[in-house]
Design a protein around this motif. Structure first.
Motif, PDB file in Angstrom:
ATOM      1  N   ALA A  40     142.934  -6.732 -30.789  1.00 38.35           N
ATOM      2  CA  ALA A  40     141.504  -6.829 -30.499  1.00 38.35           C
ATOM      3  C   ALA A  40     140.729  -5.642 -31.069  1.00 38.35           C
ATOM      4  O   ALA A  40     139.607  -5.797 -31.552  1.00 38.35           O
ATOM      5  CB  ALA A  40     141.289  -6.932 -28.993  1.00 38.35           C
ATOM      6  N   LYS A  41     141.324  -4.449 -31.031  1.00 37.07           N
ATOM      7  CA  LYS A  41     140.644  -3.254 -31.517  1.00 37.07           C
ATOM      8  C   LYS A  41     140.384  -3.347 -33.031  1.00 37.07           C
ATOM      9  O   LYS A  41     139.279  -3.071 -33.490  1.00 37.07           O
ATOM     10  CB  LYS A  41     141.479  -2.012 -31.205  1.00 37.07           C
ATOM     11  N   ARG A  43     140.256  -6.071 -34.844  1.00 32.26           N
ATOM     12  CA  ARG A  43     139.283  -7.142 -35.086  1.00 32.26           C
ATOM     13  C   ARG A  43     137.875  -6.641 -34.823  1.00 32.26           C
ATOM     14  O   ARG A  43     136.959  -6.882 -35.602  1.00 32.26           O
ATOM     15  CB  ARG A  43     139.592  -8.338 -34.177  1.00 32.26           C
ATOM     16  N   LYS A  44     137.679  -5.940 -33.705  1.00 30.22           N
ATOM     17  CA  LYS A  44     136.348  -5.458 -33.332  1.00 30.22           C
ATOM     18  C   LYS A  44     135.809  -4.458 -34.352  1.00 30.22           C
ATOM     19  O   LYS A  44     134.627  -4.460 -34.675  1.00 30.22           O
ATOM     20  CB  LYS A  44     136.395  -4.808 -31.939  1.00 30.22           C
ATOM     21  N   GLN A  45     136.696  -3.609 -34.886  1.00 27.75           N
ATOM     22  CA  GLN A  45     136.291  -2.595 -35.856  1.00 27.75           C
ATOM     23  C   GLN A  45     136.255  -3.134 -37.291  1.00 27.75           C
ATOM     24  O   GLN A  45     135.914  -2.410 -38.217  1.00 27.75           O
ATOM     25  CB  GLN A  45     137.237  -1.402 -35.786  1.00 27.75           C
TER      26      GLN A  45
END
Length: 59
Positions: A40-41, A43-45
């Motif tokens: 998730a990290k 993907r978010k960045q």
């Protein structure tokens, strides 16, 4: 190989962390169809990823 073994070996293609039991994305490479996992990290960045099979790079 059991399903549990497969889940334990999944890692984020961008940062390499073990993604078993996390909110990760699984998708097929747009070029060759290989399974790719991203945490998730990353993907978010919008961290870049590279397909381990064909070398396709994406955001």
């Amino acid at each position: 190989m059991s399903t549990t073994d497969d889940q334990q070996r999944r890692s984020c293609v961008s940062c390499g962390i073990n993604i078993a039991g996390t909110n990760a994305a699984a998708f097929k490479c747009p070029d060759c169809g290989a399974q790719i996992y991203r945490c998730a990290k990353c993907r978010k960045q919008s961290n870049l990823y590279k397909c381990p099979d064909c070398g396709f790079t994406g955001p």
